[in-house]
Design an enzyme around this catalytic site. Structure first.
Site, PDB file in Angstrom:
ATOM      1  N   LYS A 131      14.014  21.690 -17.224  1.00  0.00           N
ATOM      2  CA  LYS A 131      14.006  20.773 -16.575  1.00  0.00           C
ATOM      3  C   LYS A 131      14.968  21.519 -15.816  1.00  0.00           C
ATOM      4  O   LYS A 131      15.537  22.536 -15.463  1.00  0.00           O
ATOM      5  CB  LYS A 131      14.775  19.693 -17.002  1.00  0.00           C
ATOM      6  CG  LYS A 131      16.105  20.264 -18.198  1.00  0.00           C
ATOM      7  CD  LYS A 131      16.304  18.932 -19.288  1.00  0.00           C
ATOM      8  CE  LYS A 131      18.058  19.582 -19.662  1.00  0.00           C
ATOM      9  NZ  LYS A 131      18.153  18.156 -21.223  1.00  0.00           N
ATOM     10  N   ARG A 148      23.249   6.798 -25.316  1.00  0.00           N
ATOM     11  CA  ARG A 148      22.688   7.952 -23.600  1.00  0.00           C
ATOM     12  C   ARG A 148      20.678   6.858 -23.473  1.00  0.00           C
ATOM     13  O   ARG A 148      20.214   5.746 -24.197  1.00  0.00           O
ATOM     14  CB  ARG A 148      21.706   9.036 -23.502  1.00  0.00           C
ATOM     15  CG  ARG A 148      21.878   9.516 -21.839  1.00  0.00           C
ATOM     16  CD  ARG A 148      22.170  11.093 -21.472  1.00  0.00           C
ATOM     17  NE  ARG A 148      20.631  11.678 -22.280  1.00  0.00           N
ATOM     18  CZ  ARG A 148      20.266  12.939 -22.674  1.00  0.00           C
ATOM     19  NH1 ARG A 148      21.167  13.414 -21.796  1.00  0.00           N
ATOM     20  NH2 ARG A 148      19.587  13.811 -23.372  1.00  0.00           N
ATOM     21  N   TYR A 186      41.376  29.720   2.885  1.00  0.00           N
ATOM     22  CA  TYR A 186      41.804  27.902   3.076  1.00  0.00           C
ATOM     23  C   TYR A 186      43.482  27.369   2.148  1.00  0.00           C
ATOM     24  O   TYR A 186      43.207  27.748   1.474  1.00  0.00           O
ATOM     25  CB  TYR A 186      41.121  27.288   3.211  1.00  0.00           C
ATOM     26  CG  TYR A 186      40.031  27.420   3.833  1.00  0.00           C
ATOM     27  CD1 TYR A 186      40.323  27.106   5.451  1.00  0.00           C
ATOM     28  CD2 TYR A 186      39.127  27.746   3.393  1.00  0.00           C
ATOM     29  CE1 TYR A 186      38.668  26.304   6.137  1.00  0.00           C
ATOM     30  CE2 TYR A 186      37.627  27.087   5.019  1.00  0.00           C
ATOM     31  CZ  TYR A 186      38.015  26.510   5.633  1.00  0.00           C
ATOM     32  OH  TYR A 186      36.865  27.075   6.678  1.00  0.00           O
ATOM     33  N   MET A 211      32.720  27.755   1.901  1.00  0.00           N
ATOM     34  CA  MET A 211      31.089  27.734   1.465  1.00  0.00           C
ATOM     35  C   MET A 211      29.967  28.590   1.832  1.00  0.00           C
ATOM     36  O   MET A 211      29.945  28.928   0.645  1.00  0.00           O
ATOM     37  CB  MET A 211      30.995  26.689   2.363  1.00  0.00           C
ATOM     38  CG  MET A 211      29.926  25.948   2.728  1.00  0.00           C
ATOM     39  SD  MET A 211      29.207  25.329   4.114  1.00  0.00           S
ATOM     40  CE  MET A 211      30.183  23.680   4.221  1.00  0.00           C
TER      41      MET A 211
HETATM   42  C1  LIG Z   1      18.536  19.263 -21.534  1.00  0.00           C
HETATM   43  C2  LIG Z   1      18.347  18.239 -23.189  1.00  0.00           C
HETATM   44  C3  LIG Z   1      17.959  19.593 -23.778  1.00  0.00           C
HETATM   45  C4  LIG Z   1      17.890  21.146 -24.367  1.00  0.00           C
HETATM   46  O1  LIG Z   1      19.342  21.160 -24.855  1.00  0.00           O
HETATM   47  P1  LIG Z   1      19.880  22.557 -24.597  1.00  0.00           P
HETATM   48  O2  LIG Z   1      21.815  22.129 -24.920  1.00  0.00           O
HETATM   49  O3  LIG Z   1      20.480  23.360 -23.194  1.00  0.00           O
HETATM   50  O4  LIG Z   1      19.612  23.299 -25.846  1.00  0.00           O
HETATM   51  C5  LIG Z   1      16.855  19.422 -25.445  1.00  0.00           C
HETATM   52  N1  LIG Z   1      16.492  17.835 -25.348  1.00  0.00           N
HETATM   53  C6  LIG Z   1      16.674  16.476 -24.641  1.00  0.00           C
HETATM   54  C7  LIG Z   1      16.578  15.238 -24.872  1.00  0.00           C
HETATM   55  C8  LIG Z   1      17.396  17.816 -23.545  1.00  0.00           C
HETATM   56  O5  LIG Z   1      18.068  16.487 -21.950  1.00  0.00           O
END
Ligand SMILES: *Cc1c(COP(=O)(O)O)cnc(C)c1O
Length: 378
Positions: A39, A137, A271, A319
């Protein structure tokens, strides 16, 4: 990469990802499947490149966060199963079917919507049930007083037409922590996960062929949670688990020294005037800033690797630029490479300084930064 753009780039070592894949795989029980989490553009490493590599190495599954990420992979020629971890509106059920994607069902209400849509289309949508065992979640509620209702909702989902429930999973919230409280919490999550699966089998007669829950933290700290498949992300990219698996960082964020000047003692740099030189300072201007992914919160708190030495970063990160102290680094010159993080400059130091985690830094390397793929000896 053309020489024209030699400003700031992210070197992605695919052989490091290959090495990490094998290092993780070596820890898994016989027959355990490997789902690579790709992802967020594979945590900034380039989802298609990483997915192609994992596919060629024999990974059984990939996971992305949303439909668009999955479609990108299918268009790029990825053929292995892809699980969408997040929500996809049911009106996209046809797209899910057309691209042979596996959708998460995170509640009975959603399963009902997908079932209705898939039945109307005459298709069978592959699904994995997501249980909320404590992350709070996504997922079917099933803790405490809601246990029986959760079990019933899973059983009802599994009986719906048009859906094929291949898997069931949950997600740990503190598997990367090893203190007693976190250990107890993770174990409780795991017990609840197994209890629901057990009841769904005994009351509903449903057996899932892929039960999975182990993210990176669990792969390292709780090998007993591997079950039918593991789901690591961070480990693949070379971090996590106090490096007990001897992983290699796959990304090296590199910039260059664009200018060197000598500042008199008492000069306020950048800055906000948050850094004042205390000596005559040979100052380098680095061609990378927060628009490239350097956290501004790390201003004045880190060092970068230049010509084999640690160059303290001076003043506020801008930036597009930031400044470093090259006074004691005689070999540094205009054009020298600056490793912001990577194998020679631990990303965790910058993450700590910015009060964040390596995940966020990897994902923050921006679109402006070209990814350059290297394949070491792999
Ligand atoms: C992002 C995610 C993972 C991977 O998590 P890591 O800590 O990077 O191994 C696994 N399962 C779900 C549902 C996730 O959202």
């Amino acid at each position: 990469m053309t020489d024209l753009t030699k400003r700031t780039w992210a070197e992605i070592d695919l052989s490091a990802i290959g090495h990490n894949y094998h290092a993780i795989r070596a820890q898994l029980p016989e027959g355990c499947r490997f789902l690579g989490v790709v992802k967020a553009d594979a945590y900034g490493h380039g989802a298609l490149r990483v997915s192609s590599l994992l596919q060629s190495l024999g990974a059984e599954y990939l996971a992305v966060s949303c439909l668009d990420e999955a479609i990108e992979l299918r268009h790029g020629g990825i053929e292995i199963p892809i699980l969408i971890l997040g929500h996809t509106p049911a009106e996209y059920t046809k797209v899910l079917l057309d691209y042979s994607l596996t959708q998460t069902s995170s509640a009975l209400a959603k399963a009902l919507e997908y079932s209705e849509a898939a039945s109307r289309l005459g298709g069978r949508l592959k699904m994995h049930i997501k249980l909320d065992t404590g992350m709070a979640r996504l997922g079917y509620l099933c803790d405490g007083a809601l246990f029986e209702e959760g079990v019933q909702n899973v059983i009802t989902s599994c009986g719906l037409p048009g859906l094929d429930f291949e898997g069931i999973y949950t997600h740990f919230s503190v598997s990367d922590e090893t203190d007693e409280g976190s250990r107890a919490f993770t174990k409780k999550q795991f017990r609840l996960f197994q209890a629901v699966i057990g009841e769904v089998a005994s009351q509903g007669g449903f057996h899932f062929s892929i039960r999975h829950c182990a993210n990176s933290g669990a792969v390292v700290n709780y090998p007993e949670t591997a079950l039918d498949m593991v789901r690591p992300g961070l480990l693949l990219y070379g971090y996590g688990g106090e490096n007990r698996f001897d992983l290699r960082p796959a990304m090296r964020l590199v910039s260059t020294i664009s200018t060197i000047k000598h500042q008199e003692p008492g000069t306020d740099v950048s800055y906000g005037r948050h850094f004042r030189t205390s000596r005559r300072t040979r100052m380098g201007v680095v061609a990378a800033g927060y628009a490239d992914g350097i956290p501004r919160l790390s201003s004045n708190k880190c060092s970068y690797r230049v010509a084999g030495a640690d160059a303290p970063q001076l003043g506020t990160v801008c930036m597009d630029m930031c400044m470093v102290d090259l006074t004691d680094i005689y070999d540094a010159e205009v054009g020298s490479e600056v490793e912001i993080f990577g194998p020679n400059n631990d990303i965790c130091r910058i993450a700590d300084a910015a009060q964040t985690i390596p995940y966020e830094l990897l994902c923050s390397v921006s679109k402006r930064v070209p990814r350059v793929y290297v394949r070491g000896s792999y």
